[in-house]
Design a protein around this motif. Sequence first.
Motif, PDB file in Angstrom:
ATOM      1  N   UNK A 165      36.290  31.073  23.817  1.00 42.12           N
ATOM      2  CA  UNK A 165      35.255  31.753  23.322  1.00 42.12           C
ATOM      3  C   UNK A 165      35.685  33.147  22.553  1.00 42.12           C
ATOM      4  N   UNK A 166      37.021  33.429  22.765  1.00 36.51           N
ATOM      5  CA  UNK A 166      37.366  34.595  22.139  1.00 36.51           C
ATOM      6  C   UNK A 166      38.037  34.326  20.848  1.00 36.51           C
ATOM      7  N   UNK A 167      37.648  33.222  20.230  1.00 37.59           N
ATOM      8  CA  UNK A 167      38.098  32.846  18.806  1.00 37.59           C
ATOM      9  C   UNK A 167      37.777  33.958  17.692  1.00 37.59           C
ATOM     10  N   UNK A 168      36.835  34.619  18.026  1.00 37.69           N
ATOM     11  CA  UNK A 168      36.171  35.768  17.232  1.00 37.69           C
ATOM     12  C   UNK A 168      36.876  37.092  17.076  1.00 37.69           C
ATOM     13  N   UNK A 169      37.766  37.122  18.097  1.00 44.57           N
ATOM     14  CA  UNK A 169      38.481  38.433  18.065  1.00 44.57           C
ATOM     15  C   UNK A 169      39.368  38.437  16.684  1.00 44.57           C
ATOM     16  N   UNK A 170      39.329  39.513  16.278  1.00 43.63           N
ATOM     17  CA  UNK A 170      40.238  39.774  14.613  1.00 43.63           C
ATOM     18  C   UNK A 170      41.656  39.431  14.893  1.00 43.63           C
ATOM     19  N   UNK A 171      42.234  39.994  15.729  1.00 44.45           N
ATOM     20  CA  UNK A 171      43.635  39.539  16.240  1.00 44.45           C
ATOM     21  C   UNK A 171      43.939  39.854  17.765  1.00 44.45           C
ATOM     22  N   UNK A 172      44.713  39.009  18.220  1.00 42.48           N
ATOM     23  CA  UNK A 172      45.481  38.866  19.845  1.00 42.48           C
ATOM     24  C   UNK A 172      46.624  39.565  19.747  1.00 42.48           C
ATOM     25  N   UNK A 173      46.793  40.654  19.968  1.00 50.66           N
ATOM     26  CA  UNK A 173      48.417  41.285  20.146  1.00 50.66           C
ATOM     27  C   UNK A 173      49.400  40.682  21.064  1.00 50.66           C
ATOM     28  N   UNK A 174      48.661  40.521  22.434  1.00 55.73           N
ATOM     29  CA  UNK A 174      49.625  39.643  23.245  1.00 55.73           C
ATOM     30  C   UNK A 174      48.771  38.910  24.200  1.00 55.73           C
ATOM     31  N   UNK A 175      49.111  37.566  24.081  1.00 55.57           N
ATOM     32  CA  UNK A 175      48.538  36.543  24.676  1.00 55.57           C
ATOM     33  C   UNK A 175      49.326  36.129  26.323  1.00 55.57           C
ATOM     34  N   UNK A 180      54.953  45.789  17.165  1.00 56.46           N
ATOM     35  CA  UNK A 180      54.593  45.023  16.042  1.00 56.46           C
ATOM     36  C   UNK A 180      52.847  45.709  15.574  1.00 56.46           C
ATOM     37  N   UNK A 181      52.373  45.997  16.571  1.00 57.94           N
ATOM     38  CA  UNK A 181      51.085  46.753  16.270  1.00 57.94           C
ATOM     39  C   UNK A 181      51.022  47.825  15.403  1.00 57.94           C
ATOM     40  N   UNK A 182      52.015  48.641  16.024  1.00 62.40           N
ATOM     41  CA  UNK A 182      52.122  50.123  15.014  1.00 62.40           C
ATOM     42  C   UNK A 182      52.551  49.694  13.553  1.00 62.40           C
ATOM     43  N   UNK A 183      53.656  48.960  13.424  1.00 59.29           N
ATOM     44  CA  UNK A 183      53.822  48.595  12.024  1.00 59.29           C
ATOM     45  C   UNK A 183      52.599  47.931  11.366  1.00 59.29           C
ATOM     46  N   UNK A 184      51.686  47.061  11.908  1.00 54.69           N
ATOM     47  CA  UNK A 184      50.798  46.388  11.331  1.00 54.69           C
ATOM     48  C   UNK A 184      49.633  47.264  11.081  1.00 54.69           C
ATOM     49  N   UNK A 229      44.592  49.415   5.824  1.00 58.26           N
ATOM     50  CA  UNK A 229      43.392  50.249   5.750  1.00 58.26           C
ATOM     51  C   UNK A 229      42.120  49.428   6.172  1.00 58.26           C
ATOM     52  N   UNK A 230      42.151  48.373   5.507  1.00 60.27           N
ATOM     53  CA  UNK A 230      40.825  47.506   5.694  1.00 60.27           C
ATOM     54  C   UNK A 230      40.873  47.040   7.209  1.00 60.27           C
ATOM     55  N   UNK A 231      42.036  46.831   7.749  1.00 58.02           N
ATOM     56  CA  UNK A 231      41.834  46.234   9.252  1.00 58.02           C
ATOM     57  C   UNK A 231      41.365  47.550   9.921  1.00 58.02           C
ATOM     58  N   UNK A 232      41.864  48.696   9.904  1.00 58.55           N
ATOM     59  CA  UNK A 232      41.586  49.910  10.440  1.00 58.55           C
ATOM     60  C   UNK A 232      40.040  50.011  10.419  1.00 58.55           C
ATOM     61  N   UNK A 233      39.593  49.916   9.127  1.00 56.53           N
ATOM     62  CA  UNK A 233      38.011  49.963   9.076  1.00 56.53           C
ATOM     63  C   UNK A 233      37.342  48.866   9.667  1.00 56.53           C
ATOM     64  N   UNK A 234      37.726  47.917   9.624  1.00 60.63           N
ATOM     65  CA  UNK A 234      37.022  46.621  10.505  1.00 60.63           C
ATOM     66  C   UNK A 234      36.884  47.169  11.798  1.00 60.63           C
ATOM     67  N   UNK A 235      38.125  47.607  12.381  1.00 59.73           N
ATOM     68  CA  UNK A 235      38.051  47.966  13.830  1.00 59.73           C
ATOM     69  C   UNK A 235      37.029  48.710  14.175  1.00 59.73           C
ATOM     70  N   UNK A 236      37.026  50.110  13.475  1.00 57.85           N
ATOM     71  CA  UNK A 236      36.082  50.919  13.607  1.00 57.85           C
ATOM     72  C   UNK A 236      34.708  50.488  13.628  1.00 57.85           C
ATOM     73  N   UNK A 237      34.345  49.585  12.574  1.00 58.22           N
ATOM     74  CA  UNK A 237      33.055  48.839  12.675  1.00 58.22           C
ATOM     75  C   UNK A 237      32.821  48.125  13.967  1.00 58.22           C
ATOM     76  N   UNK A 238      33.852  47.394  14.206  1.00 56.69           N
ATOM     77  CA  UNK A 238      33.551  46.609  15.219  1.00 56.69           C
ATOM     78  C   UNK A 238      33.499  47.421  16.561  1.00 56.69           C
ATOM     79  N   UNK A 239      34.215  48.617  16.831  1.00 54.65           N
ATOM     80  CA  UNK A 239      33.747  49.434  17.885  1.00 54.65           C
ATOM     81  C   UNK A 239      32.689  49.882  17.917  1.00 54.65           C
ATOM     82  N   UNK A 240      32.050  50.333  16.723  1.00 50.80           N
ATOM     83  CA  UNK A 240      30.497  50.996  16.603  1.00 50.80           C
ATOM     84  C   UNK A 240      29.695  50.149  16.770  1.00 50.80           C
ATOM     85  N   UNK A 300      36.491  51.083   1.479  1.00 49.11           N
ATOM     86  CA  UNK A 300      35.827  51.312   2.773  1.00 49.11           C
ATOM     87  C   UNK A 300      34.290  50.702   2.495  1.00 49.11           C
ATOM     88  N   UNK A 301      33.884  51.135   1.302  1.00 49.83           N
ATOM     89  CA  UNK A 301      32.327  50.498   1.079  1.00 49.83           C
ATOM     90  C   UNK A 301      32.538  48.982   1.114  1.00 49.83           C
TER      91      UNK A 301
END
Length: 453
Positions: free
Chosen positions: A52-62, A131-135, A324-335, A363-364
Amino acid sequence: MSSDTAPIAAAQPSPTLLIVDDDRDFARSAADFARSHGYQPYLAHSLEQSRGFAQLPVVDLLLLDLDLPDGNGIDLLDDQDLPELGHVAIVTGHPSVETAARAVAKPIADYLVKPLSPEQFKGLLERAAQPVHARLGEIGRSGMIGDSPAMRRLIAQLEQAAPSNASVLLSGESGTGKELAARAVHRLSGRAGPFVAVNCGAIAPDLLASHLFGHERGSFTGASSRHCGYFEQAAGGTLFLDEIAEMPAALQVYLLRVLEAGSLTRVGGTEEVAIDVRVVAATNRDPLRALADGALREDLYYRLADFHLELPPLRSRGDDAMLIARSILHELNARYGTHKRFAAGIEATIAAHRWPGNVRELRSAVQRAFLTAAGAQIRIAPGARKPVSAAAGPDQVNFSVGMTYAQIEQEMLLRTLAHFDNDRTRAARALGVSVRTIHNQIARLRESGHEVD
Protein backbone atom coordinates in the motif's frame (compact mmCIF):
# COMPACT_ATOMS: atom_id res chain seq x y z
CA MET A 1 -2.23 -0.10 5.89
CA SER A 2 -1.69 3.15 7.75
CA SER A 3 0.95 5.79 8.24
CA ASP A 4 2.35 6.12 11.70
CA THR A 5 2.57 9.90 11.32
CA ALA A 6 0.93 12.68 9.37
CA PRO A 7 2.74 13.95 6.29
CA ILE A 8 5.64 16.20 7.17
CA ALA A 9 5.28 19.92 6.56
CA ALA A 10 8.93 20.95 6.63
CA ALA A 11 10.30 22.78 3.61
CA GLN A 12 13.30 20.46 3.35
CA PRO A 13 12.56 16.77 2.72
CA SER A 14 13.22 14.30 5.54
CA PRO A 15 14.53 10.77 4.90
CA THR A 16 11.69 8.24 4.72
CA LEU A 17 11.65 4.92 6.58
CA LEU A 18 9.30 2.04 5.82
CA ILE A 19 9.17 -0.59 8.58
CA VAL A 20 7.65 -3.92 7.52
CA ASP A 21 7.38 -6.04 10.66
CA ASP A 22 4.52 -7.89 12.36
CA ASP A 23 6.06 -7.24 15.80
CA ARG A 24 4.00 -4.12 16.50
CA ASP A 25 5.90 -3.13 19.65
CA PHE A 26 9.25 -3.29 17.85
CA ALA A 27 7.89 -1.44 14.82
CA ARG A 28 6.41 1.39 16.89
CA SER A 29 9.49 1.86 19.07
CA ALA A 30 11.71 1.80 15.94
CA ALA A 31 9.46 4.43 14.35
CA ASP A 32 9.70 6.67 17.42
CA PHE A 33 13.50 6.31 17.51
CA ALA A 34 13.82 7.07 13.79
CA ARG A 35 11.52 10.10 14.07
CA SER A 36 13.72 11.53 16.83
CA HIS A 37 16.61 11.30 14.35
CA GLY A 38 14.86 13.24 11.59
CA TYR A 39 13.12 10.44 9.69
CA GLN A 40 9.55 10.23 8.42
CA PRO A 41 8.46 6.67 9.39
CA TYR A 42 5.70 4.52 7.92
CA LEU A 43 4.51 1.16 9.31
CA ALA A 44 3.24 -2.02 7.68
CA HIS A 45 2.70 -5.35 9.41
CA SER A 46 2.41 -7.65 6.39
CA LEU A 47 3.47 -7.92 2.77
CA GLU A 48 -0.01 -6.85 1.67
CA GLN A 49 0.08 -3.71 3.85
CA SER A 50 3.55 -2.81 2.65
CA ARG A 51 2.37 -2.79 -0.95
CA GLY A 52 0.00 0.00 0.00
CA PHE A 53 3.01 2.29 0.26
CA ALA A 54 3.93 1.82 -3.41
CA GLN A 55 2.78 5.41 -4.01
CA LEU A 56 5.60 6.87 -1.92
CA PRO A 57 8.04 8.78 -4.17
CA VAL A 58 11.05 7.13 -2.49
CA VAL A 59 11.84 4.96 0.54
CA ASP A 60 15.26 5.96 1.83
CA LEU A 61 15.45 3.10 4.34
CA LEU A 62 13.47 -0.15 4.21
CA LEU A 63 13.53 -2.10 7.48
CA LEU A 64 12.30 -5.57 6.55
CA ASP A 65 11.38 -8.52 8.76
CA LEU A 66 11.65 -12.02 7.30
CA ASP A 67 8.78 -13.85 8.97
CA LEU A 68 5.54 -12.11 8.05
CA PRO A 69 1.97 -13.43 8.28
CA ASP A 70 1.61 -13.68 4.49
CA GLY A 71 5.10 -14.64 3.38
CA ASN A 72 8.85 -14.00 3.55
CA GLY A 73 9.94 -10.36 3.67
CA ILE A 74 12.56 -10.91 0.96
CA ASP A 75 9.72 -11.66 -1.46
CA LEU A 76 8.76 -7.99 -1.27
CA LEU A 77 11.94 -7.05 -3.14
CA ASP A 78 10.63 -8.89 -6.22
CA ASP A 79 7.59 -6.61 -6.38
CA GLN A 80 7.65 -4.49 -9.56
CA ASP A 81 5.50 -1.73 -8.03
CA LEU A 82 7.91 -0.83 -5.25
CA PRO A 83 8.87 2.83 -4.91
CA GLU A 84 12.48 3.85 -5.44
CA LEU A 85 14.51 2.17 -2.68
CA GLY A 86 17.58 3.54 -0.99
CA HIS A 87 19.07 1.45 1.83
CA VAL A 88 17.53 -2.00 2.49
CA ALA A 89 18.11 -3.72 5.84
CA ILE A 90 16.87 -7.13 6.97
CA VAL A 91 16.05 -7.24 10.69
CA THR A 92 15.09 -10.66 11.99
CA GLY A 93 14.79 -12.52 15.26
CA HIS A 94 15.27 -15.88 13.50
CA PRO A 95 18.42 -15.80 11.36
CA SER A 96 19.29 -18.78 9.18
CA VAL A 97 21.85 -19.76 6.56
CA GLU A 98 19.09 -20.08 3.97
CA THR A 99 17.74 -16.56 4.44
CA ALA A 100 21.25 -15.11 4.62
CA ALA A 101 22.04 -16.75 1.27
CA ARG A 102 18.88 -15.31 -0.29
CA ALA A 103 19.73 -11.89 1.09
CA VAL A 104 23.14 -11.92 -0.57
CA ALA A 105 21.46 -12.26 -3.96
CA LYS A 106 19.28 -9.17 -3.35
CA PRO A 107 20.09 -5.44 -3.07
CA ILE A 108 20.29 -5.70 0.72
CA ALA A 109 22.85 -3.57 2.54
CA ASP A 110 22.46 -4.93 6.11
CA TYR A 111 21.41 -8.23 7.69
CA LEU A 112 20.78 -7.55 11.40
CA VAL A 113 19.59 -9.72 14.25
CA LYS A 114 17.10 -8.57 16.90
CA PRO A 115 17.24 -7.07 19.39
CA LEU A 116 18.97 -3.98 18.00
CA SER A 117 20.89 -1.75 20.40
CA PRO A 118 20.25 2.03 20.16
CA GLU A 119 23.84 2.51 18.92
CA GLN A 120 23.35 -0.15 16.24
CA PHE A 121 20.07 1.36 15.03
CA LYS A 122 21.49 4.91 15.10
CA GLY A 123 24.40 3.79 12.95
CA LEU A 124 21.96 2.24 10.46
CA LEU A 125 19.93 5.47 10.29
CA GLU A 126 23.06 7.54 9.72
CA ARG A 127 24.31 5.26 6.94
CA ALA A 128 20.96 5.36 5.19
CA ALA A 129 20.68 9.17 5.46
CA GLN A 130 24.02 9.90 3.79
CA PRO A 131 22.81 9.32 0.20
CA VAL A 132 19.70 11.38 0.92
CA HIS A 133 21.69 14.58 1.25
CA ALA A 134 23.53 13.82 -1.97
CA ARG A 135 20.23 13.08 -3.72
CA LEU A 136 18.71 16.36 -2.59
CA GLY A 137 21.86 18.35 -3.24
CA GLU A 138 21.63 20.24 0.04
CA ILE A 139 24.88 22.07 0.62
CA GLY A 140 25.83 23.80 3.85
CA ARG A 141 23.46 26.27 5.45
CA SER A 142 22.64 28.21 2.30
CA GLY A 143 19.22 26.61 1.80
CA MET A 144 19.93 26.36 -1.93
CA ILE A 145 19.61 23.07 -3.80
CA GLY A 146 22.26 21.97 -6.27
CA ASP A 147 25.24 19.65 -6.49
CA SER A 148 26.67 20.72 -9.85
CA PRO A 149 30.15 22.31 -10.01
CA ALA A 150 28.57 25.64 -10.96
CA MET A 151 26.32 25.63 -7.88
CA ARG A 152 29.08 24.48 -5.58
CA ARG A 153 31.17 27.43 -6.75
CA LEU A 154 28.26 29.83 -6.27
CA ILE A 155 27.45 28.57 -2.77
CA ALA A 156 31.11 28.78 -1.77
CA GLN A 157 31.13 32.40 -3.00
CA LEU A 158 27.93 33.19 -1.07
CA GLU A 159 29.40 31.71 2.09
CA GLN A 160 32.55 33.77 1.56
CA ALA A 161 30.67 37.03 0.98
CA ALA A 162 27.96 36.67 3.62
CA PRO A 163 29.86 37.29 6.90
CA SER A 164 31.14 40.69 5.78
CA ASN A 165 29.18 43.90 5.33
CA ALA A 166 30.28 44.14 1.70
CA SER A 167 27.59 44.78 -0.89
CA VAL A 168 26.69 41.96 -3.27
CA LEU A 169 25.50 42.22 -6.87
CA LEU A 170 23.75 39.16 -8.30
CA SER A 171 23.26 38.76 -12.03
CA GLY A 172 21.74 35.99 -14.09
CA GLU A 173 18.82 35.10 -16.31
CA SER A 174 15.27 35.48 -15.09
CA GLY A 175 14.20 32.56 -12.92
CA THR A 176 17.69 31.48 -11.80
CA GLY A 177 16.96 32.21 -8.13
CA LYS A 178 18.52 35.60 -7.44
CA GLU A 179 16.18 36.35 -4.53
CA LEU A 180 16.89 32.90 -3.08
CA ALA A 181 20.61 33.67 -3.29
CA ALA A 182 20.02 37.03 -1.62
CA ARG A 183 18.15 35.30 1.21
CA ALA A 184 21.09 32.90 1.54
CA VAL A 185 23.44 35.86 1.98
CA HIS A 186 21.15 37.24 4.68
CA ARG A 187 20.79 33.89 6.42
CA LEU A 188 24.52 33.28 6.44
CA SER A 189 25.40 36.83 7.47
CA GLY A 190 24.14 36.49 11.04
CA ARG A 191 22.39 39.86 10.83
CA ALA A 192 19.53 40.07 13.32
CA GLY A 193 17.31 42.42 11.33
CA PRO A 194 14.75 41.45 8.68
CA PHE A 195 15.20 40.59 5.03
CA VAL A 196 13.28 43.12 2.91
CA ALA A 197 12.89 42.67 -0.85
CA VAL A 198 11.82 45.31 -3.37
CA ASN A 199 11.59 45.07 -7.15
CA CYS A 200 12.80 48.39 -8.54
CA GLY A 201 11.09 47.76 -11.86
CA ALA A 202 7.67 47.08 -10.34
CA ILE A 203 7.22 50.48 -8.66
CA ALA A 204 6.39 53.62 -10.59
CA PRO A 205 9.55 55.75 -10.96
CA ASP A 206 7.95 58.79 -9.28
CA LEU A 207 7.03 56.68 -6.23
CA LEU A 208 10.23 54.67 -5.91
CA ALA A 209 12.10 57.31 -3.87
CA SER A 210 9.32 57.41 -1.29
CA HIS A 211 9.17 53.60 -1.11
CA LEU A 212 12.92 53.27 -0.64
CA PHE A 213 13.80 56.25 1.52
CA GLY A 214 10.46 57.17 3.11
CA HIS A 215 8.75 60.56 3.21
CA GLU A 216 7.64 63.20 5.66
CA ARG A 217 4.07 64.27 6.25
CA GLY A 218 2.91 66.78 3.65
CA SER A 219 5.85 66.15 1.33
CA PHE A 220 3.43 65.49 -1.54
CA THR A 221 -0.29 65.14 -2.14
CA GLY A 222 -1.59 62.21 -0.13
CA ALA A 223 1.34 62.10 2.30
CA SER A 224 -0.83 62.38 5.41
CA SER A 225 1.81 60.99 7.78
CA ARG A 226 5.50 60.15 8.01
CA HIS A 227 6.44 56.94 6.20
CA CYS A 228 9.56 54.87 6.83
CA GLY A 229 10.89 53.44 3.58
CA TYR A 230 12.42 50.07 2.85
CA PHE A 231 15.86 51.16 4.04
CA GLU A 232 14.53 51.92 7.51
CA GLN A 233 12.30 48.84 7.53
CA ALA A 234 15.39 46.69 6.90
CA ALA A 235 17.31 48.21 9.83
CA GLY A 236 19.91 45.75 11.12
CA GLY A 237 19.11 43.36 8.29
CA THR A 238 19.36 43.05 4.52
CA LEU A 239 17.70 45.07 1.76
CA PHE A 240 17.38 43.24 -1.56
CA LEU A 241 17.11 45.61 -4.53
CA ASP A 242 15.95 43.48 -7.45
CA GLU A 243 16.15 44.76 -11.05
CA ILE A 244 18.51 47.56 -10.01
CA ALA A 245 19.13 48.55 -13.65
CA GLU A 246 15.46 49.60 -13.92
CA MET A 247 15.97 52.35 -11.32
CA PRO A 248 15.88 55.86 -12.84
CA ALA A 249 19.32 57.44 -13.25
CA ALA A 250 18.56 60.36 -10.90
CA LEU A 251 17.55 57.96 -8.16
CA GLN A 252 20.70 55.91 -8.72
CA VAL A 253 22.68 59.04 -7.85
CA TYR A 254 20.85 59.41 -4.54
CA LEU A 255 21.14 55.69 -3.80
CA LEU A 256 24.91 55.94 -4.25
CA ARG A 257 25.03 58.84 -1.80
CA VAL A 258 22.99 56.89 0.77
CA LEU A 259 25.26 53.86 0.48
CA GLU A 260 28.43 55.90 0.83
CA ALA A 261 27.16 58.15 3.65
CA GLY A 262 25.36 55.45 5.61
CA SER A 263 22.43 57.80 6.10
CA LEU A 264 19.40 59.09 4.21
CA THR A 265 16.99 61.99 4.11
CA ARG A 266 13.31 61.17 3.71
CA VAL A 267 11.45 62.77 0.80
CA GLY A 268 10.35 66.22 1.91
CA GLY A 269 12.55 66.13 5.01
CA THR A 270 15.81 67.67 6.19
CA GLU A 271 16.84 65.30 8.99
CA GLU A 272 19.65 62.83 8.32
CA VAL A 273 18.64 59.32 9.38
CA ALA A 274 21.48 56.87 10.06
CA ILE A 275 20.99 53.41 8.55
CA ASP A 276 22.54 50.02 9.25
CA VAL A 277 21.56 47.93 6.23
CA ARG A 278 23.33 45.29 4.15
CA VAL A 279 22.44 45.82 0.48
CA VAL A 280 22.19 42.98 -2.03
CA ALA A 281 21.23 44.06 -5.56
CA ALA A 282 20.31 42.00 -8.60
CA THR A 283 19.71 42.35 -12.32
CA ASN A 284 18.76 39.94 -15.10
CA ARG A 285 20.79 42.06 -17.52
CA ASP A 286 24.47 41.64 -18.21
CA PRO A 287 25.83 44.37 -15.86
CA LEU A 288 28.54 45.40 -18.33
CA ARG A 289 25.92 45.70 -21.07
CA ALA A 290 23.73 47.75 -18.70
CA LEU A 291 26.70 50.04 -18.08
CA ALA A 292 27.29 50.50 -21.81
CA ASP A 293 23.58 51.17 -22.40
CA GLY A 294 23.46 53.76 -19.64
CA ALA A 295 20.90 51.76 -17.65
CA LEU A 296 23.31 51.39 -14.71
CA ARG A 297 25.67 54.10 -13.51
CA GLU A 298 29.29 53.05 -13.41
CA ASP A 299 29.94 54.56 -9.96
CA LEU A 300 26.89 52.79 -8.52
CA TYR A 301 27.96 49.51 -10.12
CA TYR A 302 31.34 49.59 -8.38
CA ARG A 303 29.66 50.49 -5.08
CA LEU A 304 27.21 47.60 -5.36
CA ALA A 305 29.62 45.02 -6.71
CA ASP A 306 32.07 44.43 -3.86
CA PHE A 307 31.09 40.86 -4.68
CA HIS A 308 29.64 40.30 -8.17
CA LEU A 309 28.19 36.79 -8.37
CA GLU A 310 26.59 35.35 -11.50
CA LEU A 311 23.90 32.70 -11.08
CA PRO A 312 24.19 29.86 -13.61
CA PRO A 313 21.21 29.00 -15.84
CA LEU A 314 19.50 25.70 -15.09
CA ARG A 315 20.56 24.22 -18.45
CA SER A 316 24.21 24.37 -17.34
CA ARG A 317 23.60 22.65 -13.99
CA GLY A 318 23.34 19.00 -15.06
CA ASP A 319 21.39 16.84 -12.62
CA ASP A 320 20.41 19.82 -10.45
CA ALA A 321 17.13 20.11 -12.36
CA MET A 322 16.07 16.66 -11.13
CA LEU A 323 17.16 17.47 -7.57
CA ILE A 324 15.07 20.64 -7.62
CA ALA A 325 12.09 18.84 -9.17
CA ARG A 326 12.16 16.26 -6.37
CA SER A 327 12.27 19.01 -3.75
CA ILE A 328 9.30 20.80 -5.37
CA LEU A 329 7.34 17.54 -5.47
CA HIS A 330 8.10 16.95 -1.79
CA GLU A 331 6.78 20.42 -0.93
CA LEU A 332 3.57 19.75 -2.87
CA ASN A 333 3.06 16.34 -1.25
CA ALA A 334 3.54 17.89 2.19
CA ARG A 335 1.13 20.74 1.41
CA TYR A 336 -1.66 18.53 0.08
CA GLY A 337 -1.10 15.43 2.20
CA THR A 338 -0.43 13.21 -0.83
CA HIS A 339 2.27 10.74 -1.88
CA LYS A 340 2.55 11.39 -5.60
CA ARG A 341 5.75 10.43 -7.40
CA PHE A 342 7.36 10.94 -10.78
CA ALA A 343 6.66 8.42 -13.52
CA ALA A 344 9.49 6.32 -14.92
CA GLY A 345 11.72 8.12 -17.37
CA ILE A 346 11.21 11.57 -15.85
CA GLU A 347 14.98 12.10 -15.51
CA ALA A 348 15.43 11.88 -19.28
CA THR A 349 12.49 14.24 -19.89
CA ILE A 350 13.86 16.87 -17.55
CA ALA A 351 17.43 16.52 -18.84
CA ALA A 352 16.32 16.91 -22.47
CA HIS A 353 14.63 20.29 -21.92
CA ARG A 354 16.72 23.48 -21.84
CA TRP A 355 14.45 25.30 -19.34
CA PRO A 356 14.68 28.82 -20.81
CA GLY A 357 12.62 30.03 -17.83
CA ASN A 358 15.04 28.28 -15.47
CA VAL A 359 13.87 27.21 -11.99
CA ARG A 360 10.69 29.29 -12.27
CA GLU A 361 9.68 27.34 -15.38
CA LEU A 362 10.60 24.01 -13.74
CA ARG A 363 8.48 24.82 -10.67
CA SER A 364 5.54 25.73 -12.90
CA ALA A 365 5.88 22.48 -14.87
CA VAL A 366 6.01 20.30 -11.73
CA GLN A 367 3.07 22.10 -10.12
CA ARG A 368 0.99 21.80 -13.28
CA ALA A 369 1.78 18.08 -13.60
CA PHE A 370 1.04 17.52 -9.89
CA LEU A 371 -2.35 19.27 -9.95
CA THR A 372 -3.54 17.65 -13.19
CA ALA A 373 -2.35 14.07 -12.47
CA ALA A 374 -5.24 11.62 -12.29
CA GLY A 375 -3.31 9.11 -10.17
CA ALA A 376 -0.24 8.80 -7.99
CA GLN A 377 2.25 9.10 -10.85
CA ILE A 378 2.94 12.45 -12.48
CA ARG A 379 4.43 13.20 -15.87
CA ILE A 380 5.99 16.52 -16.80
CA ALA A 381 5.41 18.10 -20.20
CA PRO A 382 8.01 20.92 -20.38
CA GLY A 383 6.93 23.95 -22.35
CA ALA A 384 3.34 22.70 -22.61
CA ARG A 385 1.93 26.14 -21.80
CA LYS A 386 3.34 28.84 -24.02
CA PRO A 387 1.58 31.86 -25.50
CA VAL A 388 0.44 31.20 -29.03
CA SER A 389 0.48 34.11 -31.46
CA ALA A 390 -0.22 34.58 -35.13
CA ALA A 391 2.58 35.15 -37.58
CA ALA A 392 4.24 38.50 -37.01
CA GLY A 393 2.79 41.36 -39.00
CA PRO A 394 4.54 44.65 -39.69
CA ASP A 395 3.89 45.84 -36.12
CA GLN A 396 4.52 42.49 -34.39
CA VAL A 397 7.63 40.57 -33.37
CA ASN A 398 7.80 36.81 -32.88
CA PHE A 399 10.50 35.23 -30.73
CA SER A 400 11.36 31.57 -30.48
CA VAL A 401 13.01 29.45 -27.79
CA GLY A 402 16.73 29.32 -28.48
CA MET A 403 17.13 32.94 -29.51
CA THR A 404 19.73 34.81 -27.49
CA TYR A 405 18.93 38.01 -25.62
CA ALA A 406 21.12 39.89 -28.12
CA GLN A 407 19.06 38.54 -31.03
CA ILE A 408 15.79 39.42 -29.29
CA GLU A 409 16.97 42.98 -28.55
CA GLN A 410 18.22 43.38 -32.12
CA GLU A 411 14.94 42.22 -33.66
CA MET A 412 12.87 44.42 -31.35
CA LEU A 413 15.07 47.46 -32.03
CA LEU A 414 14.99 47.10 -35.82
CA ARG A 415 11.23 46.46 -35.93
CA THR A 416 10.52 49.46 -33.63
CA LEU A 417 12.76 51.77 -35.65
CA ALA A 418 11.00 50.70 -38.85
CA HIS A 419 7.60 51.33 -37.22
CA PHE A 420 8.59 54.90 -36.31
CA ASP A 421 10.29 55.66 -39.65
CA ASN A 422 13.73 55.54 -38.05
CA ASP A 423 12.84 58.24 -35.46
CA ARG A 424 15.30 57.44 -32.64
CA THR A 425 13.48 59.56 -30.07
CA ARG A 426 10.06 57.96 -30.61
CA ALA A 427 11.61 54.48 -30.73
CA ALA A 428 13.42 55.11 -27.44
CA ARG A 429 10.21 56.34 -25.82
CA ALA A 430 8.29 53.25 -27.02
CA LEU A 431 10.99 50.87 -25.80
CA GLY A 432 11.37 52.66 -22.46
CA VAL A 433 15.09 53.37 -22.90
CA SER A 434 17.21 56.46 -23.47
CA VAL A 435 18.03 57.83 -26.91
CA ARG A 436 21.69 57.20 -26.04
CA THR A 437 20.89 53.52 -25.61
CA ILE A 438 19.35 53.44 -29.10
CA HIS A 439 22.44 55.09 -30.60
CA ASN A 440 24.77 52.69 -28.75
CA GLN A 441 22.83 49.65 -29.99
CA ILE A 442 22.82 50.95 -33.57
CA ALA A 443 26.59 51.51 -33.38
CA ARG A 444 27.11 47.90 -32.24
CA LEU A 445 24.93 46.61 -35.05
CA ARG A 446 26.96 48.55 -37.59
CA GLU A 447 30.19 47.21 -36.09
CA SER A 448 28.89 43.68 -36.55
CA GLY A 449 28.12 44.28 -40.22
CA HIS A 450 24.40 45.22 -40.16
CA GLU A 451 23.18 48.04 -42.38
CA VAL A 452 21.21 50.46 -40.23
CA ASP A 453 20.12 53.92 -41.42
